[in-house]
Motif scaffolding. Sequence first.
Motif, PDB file in Angstrom:
ATOM      1  N   HIS A 176     107.758 -39.579 104.766  1.00 52.05           N
ATOM      2  CA  HIS A 176     107.090 -38.386 105.145  1.00 52.05           C
ATOM      3  C   HIS A 176     107.837 -37.033 104.538  1.00 52.05           C
ATOM      4  O   HIS A 176     108.936 -37.129 104.634  1.00 52.05           O
ATOM      5  N   ALA A 177     107.038 -36.482 103.669  1.00 55.53           N
ATOM      6  CA  ALA A 177     107.425 -34.963 103.273  1.00 55.53           C
ATOM      7  C   ALA A 177     106.461 -34.170 103.340  1.00 55.53           C
ATOM      8  O   ALA A 177     105.193 -34.467 102.564  1.00 55.53           O
ATOM      9  N   ASP A 178     106.436 -32.743 103.562  1.00 54.82           N
ATOM     10  CA  ASP A 178     105.531 -31.849 103.754  1.00 54.82           C
ATOM     11  C   ASP A 178     106.058 -30.759 102.791  1.00 54.82           C
ATOM     12  O   ASP A 178     107.069 -30.188 103.143  1.00 54.82           O
ATOM     13  N   PHE A 179     105.162 -30.365 101.870  1.00 54.46           N
ATOM     14  CA  PHE A 179     105.942 -29.184 101.065  1.00 54.46           C
ATOM     15  C   PHE A 179     106.130 -27.707 101.736  1.00 54.46           C
ATOM     16  O   PHE A 179     106.889 -26.965 101.409  1.00 54.46           O
ATOM     17  N   ASP A 180     105.217 -27.820 102.817  1.00 53.00           N
ATOM     18  CA  ASP A 180     105.360 -26.519 103.675  1.00 53.00           C
ATOM     19  C   ASP A 180     106.476 -26.895 105.055  1.00 53.00           C
ATOM     20  O   ASP A 180     106.260 -25.999 105.858  1.00 53.00           O
ATOM     21  N   ASP A 181     107.179 -28.019 104.754  1.00 52.81           N
ATOM     22  CA  ASP A 181     108.068 -28.135 105.865  1.00 52.81           C
ATOM     23  C   ASP A 181     109.310 -28.441 105.259  1.00 52.81           C
ATOM     24  O   ASP A 181     109.744 -29.818 105.002  1.00 52.81           O
ATOM     25  N   ARG A 182     110.265 -27.603 105.081  1.00 53.26           N
ATOM     26  CA  ARG A 182     111.445 -27.692 104.507  1.00 53.26           C
ATOM     27  C   ARG A 182     112.217 -28.749 104.821  1.00 53.26           C
ATOM     28  O   ARG A 182     112.796 -29.648 104.196  1.00 53.26           O
ATOM     29  N   PRO A 183     112.409 -29.012 106.193  1.00 52.77           N
ATOM     30  CA  PRO A 183     113.209 -30.034 106.890  1.00 52.77           C
ATOM     31  C   PRO A 183     112.980 -31.424 106.320  1.00 52.77           C
ATOM     32  O   PRO A 183     113.755 -32.387 106.043  1.00 52.77           O
ATOM     33  N   SER A 184     111.680 -31.555 106.380  1.00 53.69           N
ATOM     34  CA  SER A 184     110.816 -32.723 105.913  1.00 53.69           C
ATOM     35  C   SER A 184     111.114 -33.113 104.366  1.00 53.69           C
ATOM     36  O   SER A 184     111.746 -34.234 104.010  1.00 53.69           O
ATOM     37  N   LEU A 185     111.172 -32.282 103.759  1.00 52.65           N
ATOM     38  CA  LEU A 185     111.541 -32.189 102.074  1.00 52.65           C
ATOM     39  C   LEU A 185     112.946 -32.736 102.135  1.00 52.65           C
ATOM     40  O   LEU A 185     113.397 -33.659 101.190  1.00 52.65           O
ATOM     41  N   GLU A 186     113.991 -32.106 102.682  1.00 49.50           N
ATOM     42  CA  GLU A 186     115.417 -32.411 102.726  1.00 49.50           C
ATOM     43  C   GLU A 186     115.678 -33.658 103.101  1.00 49.50           C
ATOM     44  O   GLU A 186     116.332 -34.519 102.474  1.00 49.50           O
ATOM     45  N   ALA A 187     114.971 -34.112 104.126  1.00 53.11           N
ATOM     46  CA  ALA A 187     115.142 -35.571 104.606  1.00 53.11           C
ATOM     47  C   ALA A 187     114.837 -36.541 103.886  1.00 53.11           C
ATOM     48  O   ALA A 187     115.244 -37.562 103.643  1.00 53.11           O
ATOM     49  N   ALA A 188     113.632 -36.314 102.950  1.00 50.18           N
ATOM     50  CA  ALA A 188     112.985 -37.123 102.247  1.00 50.18           C
ATOM     51  C   ALA A 188     113.601 -37.449 100.972  1.00 50.18           C
ATOM     52  O   ALA A 188     113.561 -38.585 100.176  1.00 50.18           O
ATOM     53  N   LEU A 189     114.321 -36.186 100.592  1.00 51.36           N
ATOM     54  CA  LEU A 189     115.226 -36.296  99.179  1.00 51.36           C
ATOM     55  C   LEU A 189     116.640 -36.773  99.414  1.00 51.36           C
ATOM     56  O   LEU A 189     117.102 -37.178  98.439  1.00 51.36           O
TER      57      LEU A 189
END
Length: 292
Positions: free
Chosen positions: A51-64
């Motif tokens: 899961h990653a949402d471009f408008d949700d920075r924590p989700s991006l960092e967790a996914a990367l």
Amino acid sequence: MLTVAVTGATGAQGGATARALLAAGHRVRALTRHPDSPAAALRSLGAGVRHADFDDRPSLEAALTGADSLFAVTTPFGTDTATEVRQGKALVDAAAEVRLGHIVFTSAAHADRGTGIPHYESKHLVEQHLHTAGMPWTVIAPAAFMDNYASGWTLDGLRDGSFAWPMPGDRPLTLIPASDIGTFAALIFQRPDEFTGRRIDIASDERTPSQMAEILANAIGRQVAHQQVPLAHVRTWSADLAAMFEYFTTIGLDVDVASLRRDYPEVGWHSFNDWALAQNWPALLPTTPSHQ
């Protein structure tokens, strides 16, 4: 073996890149807002889905986190160019925060030349942000997508034997299928020292609309004639796309196809004829055209 995070994995470019990386033996982490969406189909090929949402920075960092590299694709379609820029910059910043080793961003051919095409200009803004992010990067910039000729208004026209395209019949256009974009991106990830810090316009063929109509007719097995759609008609529903076709017609996309084929033969570049013959036209055009 690399672990590559891929955005847009349910789309043409991201999906092709994911498949090319998996075929080369690498691990793929498909990033999506909806893990149970069509991205889940990539699981059957061996990809992981996060899961990653471009408008949700924590989700991006967790996914990367834990990935070696990132394939980044952005689009304004379905939103707008301002949203594309904001989300593209957020993705780049998240990749820099978790210290990814390499990011490959897919832009558009000539987007760095002041085209005035809104969705080219937005991609160039993301490119400029990428240059300042402090991590290794490569920008690939595809020409016109062959895949668009099997969908939308083009497919509608082909049902009636018309290749409706907003360009004169004798104006050349450089083209590329999504599969070649994915294969080239996979090559870049495997040879980062050769490609880091480079921006490369890519295409695999160059054809005029009249030539494309002839190739499509042969592949489909139906009579097909080029019909030039007026730019004014395109402009009534998309000023952005009208600007793009005006650029294609007046300036054009001068991508060096011959050099790409010579320098990177392992990509297996596909001609427009190759692409057209590979399409399942009976499924795409199941009904008899209303007139020939």
